[in-house]
Write a protein that holds these residues in place. Sequence first.
Motif, PDB file in Angstrom:
ATOM      1  N   VAL A   1      -3.194  -8.530   1.018  1.00 28.55           N
ATOM      2  CA  VAL A   1      -3.541  -7.689  -0.136  1.00 28.55           C
ATOM      3  C   VAL A   1      -2.436  -7.827  -1.182  1.00 28.55           C
ATOM      4  CG1 VAL A   1      -4.803  -6.005   1.283  1.00 28.55           C
ATOM      5  CG2 VAL A   1      -2.378  -5.632   0.813  1.00 28.55           C
ATOM      6  N   SER A   2      -2.601  -7.137  -2.318  1.00 23.34           N
ATOM      7  CA  SER A   2      -1.574  -7.220  -3.358  1.00 23.34           C
ATOM      8  C   SER A   2      -0.441  -6.232  -3.068  1.00 23.34           C
ATOM      9  CB  SER A   2      -2.189  -6.905  -4.715  1.00 23.34           C
ATOM     10  OG  SER A   2      -2.611  -5.569  -4.739  1.00 23.34           O
ATOM     11  N   ARG A   3       0.710  -6.468  -3.688  1.00 23.32           N
ATOM     12  CA  ARG A   3       1.848  -5.567  -3.514  1.00 23.32           C
ATOM     13  C   ARG A   3       1.507  -4.171  -4.051  1.00 23.32           C
ATOM     14  NH1 ARG A   3       5.000  -3.046  -6.217  1.00 23.32           N
ATOM     15  NH2 ARG A   3       4.139  -3.881  -8.139  1.00 23.32           N
ATOM     16  N   GLN A   4       0.711  -4.168  -5.104  1.00 24.10           N
ATOM     17  CA  GLN A   4       0.317  -2.898  -5.709  1.00 24.10           C
ATOM     18  C   GLN A   4      -0.483  -2.039  -4.713  1.00 24.10           C
ATOM     19  OE1 GLN A   4      -2.825  -3.171  -8.413  1.00 24.10           O
ATOM     20  NE2 GLN A   4      -2.172  -1.443  -9.649  1.00 24.10           N
ATOM     21  N   THR A   5      -1.311  -2.700  -3.910  1.00 21.74           N
ATOM     22  CA  THR A   5      -2.110  -1.976  -2.918  1.00 21.74           C
ATOM     23  C   THR A   5      -1.197  -1.370  -1.847  1.00 21.74           C
ATOM     24  OG1 THR A   5      -3.990  -3.410  -3.344  1.00 21.74           O
ATOM     25  CG2 THR A   5      -4.004  -2.240  -1.249  1.00 21.74           C
TER      26      THR A   5
ATOM     27  N   ASN B   1       1.908  -0.510  -2.250  1.00 27.13           N
ATOM     28  CA  ASN B   1       2.606   0.596  -2.903  1.00 27.13           C
ATOM     29  C   ASN B   1       1.706   1.832  -2.977  1.00 27.13           C
ATOM     30  OD1 ASN B   1       4.894   1.648  -4.486  1.00 27.13           O
ATOM     31  ND2 ASN B   1       3.365   1.719  -6.116  1.00 27.13           N
TER      32      ASN B   1
END
Lengths: 205, 64
Positions: free
Chosen positions: B25-29, B31
Amino acid sequence: MPILPRTNSTEHWMITTVVLAGLISGVGRLWPMVIDAGLLRAADGIAIALGGWMLVYALARRLFAKQLSRWCDAPGAARDRYMRRLGPAMVLYMITLVGSIVLIKRGIEPVALRAAVAVVPMLPIAMVASAMVRYVRDVDEMQQRIETLAVCIAALLVSLGYFAGGLLVAAKVLELDAGAAMLWVFPLLCVSYGLAKFFVMRRYQ
Amino acid sequence: MKNEVRALREGHGWSQAELAEHLGVSRQTVNAIETGKYDPSLPLAFKLARLFGKSIEKLFDPGE
């Protein structure tokens, strides 16, 4: 500070288009006989609009690097695939749009041929739409939620705006060119989607 | 939903980006999950639980 992706293929395509448009514009100014007046106006428009947009984008990258890196935080492969498909499609769109306008202004008698030439710019836009769908399929679950919510909000805003516009035109409060109004649906949807995505993403930061 | 993801991630010495890569997944997810702003789907919650060797109940606290 988070590092933004380096200059991507879409930016390469855009730079190439601005340079080409600038060249056509320059040649048209120096040798007006070589370049058709319609093509010259179109080249000017592309150079100014795309060049201006790129300038604003470059400034935004410099000033808001952190926020933009969060905003563009899709998995690398999905983003790269999207950018690889978006760049050529947008350049093709500009070329077909300019070609279509020039040919129609010169006059095409058969209605079927005129219709075919008029809708040619739709093909690259369909390519962009397909790239967008593929991008949403490739990103993770939270980003899919963000994209879906942003598209829903954008569709509602544009629909409500057009509904209000239609009511005002019917009440003869506004006078709008229906053809021009229809041409603005997709760009307005894209801008509304961008704004909606910005606000939706803030909920998850 | 409260969770232990941040503590477990830091315990493993991973950055958010590294955990994101493990999960796909993305780093934003990552976070958003750590700060409780996004509740992951069951498949992603199971992935996290397996990665840290914990049960979902130990990882996430729905509160009352």
